[in-house]
Design an enzyme around this catalytic site. Structure first.
Site, mmCIF file in Angstrom:
data_model
loop_
_atom_site.group_PDB
_atom_site.id
_atom_site.type_symbol
_atom_site.label_atom_id
_atom_site.label_comp_id
_atom_site.label_asym_id
_atom_site.label_seq_id
_atom_site.Cartn_x
_atom_site.Cartn_y
_atom_site.Cartn_z
ATOM 1 N N LEU A 9 0.836 -1.198 0.000
ATOM 2 C CA LEU A 9 0.000 0.000 0.000
ATOM 3 C C LEU A 9 0.870 1.247 0.000
ATOM 4 O O LEU A 9 1.943 1.268 0.613
ATOM 5 C CB LEU A 9 -0.910 0.018 1.232
ATOM 6 N N ASP A 10 0.402 2.305 -0.672
ATOM 7 C CA ASP A 10 1.099 3.587 -0.636
ATOM 8 C C ASP A 10 1.173 4.105 0.799
ATOM 9 O O ASP A 10 0.369 3.720 1.654
ATOM 10 C CB ASP A 10 0.363 4.627 -1.500
ATOM 11 N N LYS A 11 2.081 5.025 1.023
ATOM 12 C CA LYS A 11 2.281 5.595 2.355
ATOM 13 C C LYS A 11 0.971 6.113 2.948
ATOM 14 O O LYS A 11 0.658 5.853 4.108
ATOM 15 C CB LYS A 11 3.307 6.725 2.287
ATOM 16 N N ASP A 12 0.196 6.861 2.171
ATOM 17 C CA ASP A 12 -1.018 7.489 2.698
ATOM 18 C C ASP A 12 -2.275 6.653 2.517
ATOM 19 O O ASP A 12 -3.370 7.097 2.862
ATOM 20 C CB ASP A 12 -1.216 8.857 2.042
ATOM 21 N N THR A 13 -2.132 5.456 1.973
ATOM 22 C CA THR A 13 -3.270 4.541 1.859
ATOM 23 C C THR A 13 -3.316 3.650 3.089
ATOM 24 O O THR A 13 -2.307 3.059 3.467
ATOM 25 C CB THR A 13 -3.165 3.668 0.594
#
Length: 297
Positions: A135-139
Site C-alpha cells: 500500500l502507498d504511504k497514505d493509503t
C-alpha cells in the site's frame, strides 16, 4: 526462521521423482527448489536427505525445510501494529495512513517493515519482510505479509492469476453518476520516478468501481482491482475526472480538505497456500475517512 512442511506420498505419486512432487503438489518454483538443495535438511524422505532426482513411494514422508534469515538493512522499530490475523505463514495487518510500507529516504525507521521486523525480533524469530499487497504511504487498510519465501511466491501467483481479491473504499471529488469500469493502460510519466499516467504504451490496468453514496460534491466508492499497477486507483479516478479527495499528486493540492488521499484497503481475500482455506478479511473504513463523511452529512 525455518518452516517445515511434511507430505505423505499418496498412490498418485508412487514412483515419481521428488521434483515432480515439489512442483505439482507444493507448487514450488524452480528457484526455491534450488534453495532447498543447498542444505542437508532442505529435502528429506523418511528422515534421510534426498536429492530432487530421487524417487518416492506411496507412504513415504517427504519433508521440506524452507529457511529464511532476517532482512538486512531494516532497523527493527517499536511501532504498534494492528494485527488482524496471524498464523505460522502469514500476517494480516491493518496499516494506518502516513506509514510507508518499506523504508525509504526520509522514512528509514518508521515504515511498516520496521514495525514488523521489531515484532518478529520480539518473538525471537529471524525473518525477511515480505509484503504481499503493498500500500502507498497514505493509503490505509488491510495488508498481507508472508512469513517465508514459499508463501510469498504462492500468494504472488494468486495475484497474477487474479485469485487474490482486493477491494478499497475511497472518497472522490464530484458526483459519480453510476457504477463503472476504467480500462486504461498506465505507465510512469516521463522524467518522473513517482508520477504515473494513462498512456497507450502503458501496462493494461483495470479498475471496477461501485457507487456507495453521494454527498453533493463528493462520492463514496467501493473499488475492486483487476490488475495491480502503481497508483492505479488514484490515476484512474483522476483520468475520468474524479480524483481522490486529498490526493495532492493527481488531484487537489488543497491540504485543508484532507491530509491524505481518502483511500482505504477494506477487503482482502485469498486461498491459504498451506491449508487451502479461503481467508477473508473486511475493514470498512478508516477513522479519518469516517470523520470526513460525517462532516458532509
Amino acid at each position: 526462521m525455518d518452516r517445515v512442511l511434511e507430505y505423505e506420498i499418496p498412490s498418485e505419486y508412487d514412483g515419481a521423482n521428488i521434483t515432480t512432487v515439489l512442483k505439482r503438489h507444493f507448487k514450488i518454483s524452480t528457484n526455491l527448489i534450488k534453495d532447498l538443495k543447498k542444505y542437508k535438511e532442505g529435502i528429506q524422505v523418511n528422515g534421510e536427505h534426498r536429492r530432487v532426482v530421487d524417487f518416492v513411494a506411496k507412504g513415504d514422508i517427504l519433508k521440506i525445510t524452507i529457511r529464511d534469515t532476517a532482512s538486512e538493512n531494516i532497523v527493527p522499530t517499536d511501532i504498534p501494529l494492528d494485527i488482524v490475523y496471524e498464523d505460522e505463514d502469514v500476517l494480516v495487518i491493518n496499516k494506518p495512513p502516513n506509514m510507508p510500507t518499506h523504508p525509504s529516504m526520509g522514512n528509514y525507521e518508521n515504515s511498516l517493515a520496521n514495525g514488523v521486523m521489531y515484532y518478529y525480533k520480539s518473538k525471537g524469530e529471524e525473518r525477511v519482510f515480505r509484503a504481499v499487497n503493498r500500500l502507498d504511504k497514505d493509503t490505509s487498510g488491510l495488508m498481507a505479509v508472508a512469513k517465508n519465501s514459499y508463501i510469498h511466491a504462492r500468494l504472488g501467483e494468486e495475484i497474477q492469476k487474479k485469485e487474490l481479491k482486493r477491494k478499497y473504499m475511497c472518497i472522490v471529488c464530484g458526483d459519480v453518476e453510476h457504477d463503472g469500469t476504467v480500462d486504461a493502460p498506465i505507465r510512469r510519466a516521463d522524467g518522473s520516478v513517482i508520477n504515473r499516467i494513462v498512456a497507450p504504451d502503458g501496462q493494461r490496468a483495470v479498475t471496477h468501481y461501485r457507487v456507495i453514496k453521494r454527498y453533493r460534491e463528493y462520492t463514496l466508492l467501493e473499488m475492486e482491482l483487476e490488475t495491480g499497477r502503481t497508483h492505479q486507483i488514484r490515476v484512474h479516478m483522476a483520468y475520468i475526472g474524479h480524483p481522490l479527495v486529498g490526493d495532492w499528486l493527481y488531484g487537489t493540492e488543497n491540504h485543508n480538505i484532507a491530509k491524505r488521499q481518502m483511500l482505504h484497503s477494506c477487503y482482502l481475500c485469498f486461498t491459504h497456500p498451506i491449508t487451502g482455506q479461503i481467508m477473508e478479511f473486511k475493514d470498512e473504513m478508516a477513522e479519518d475517512m469516517r470523520a470526513f463523511i460525517e462532516k458532509l452529512s
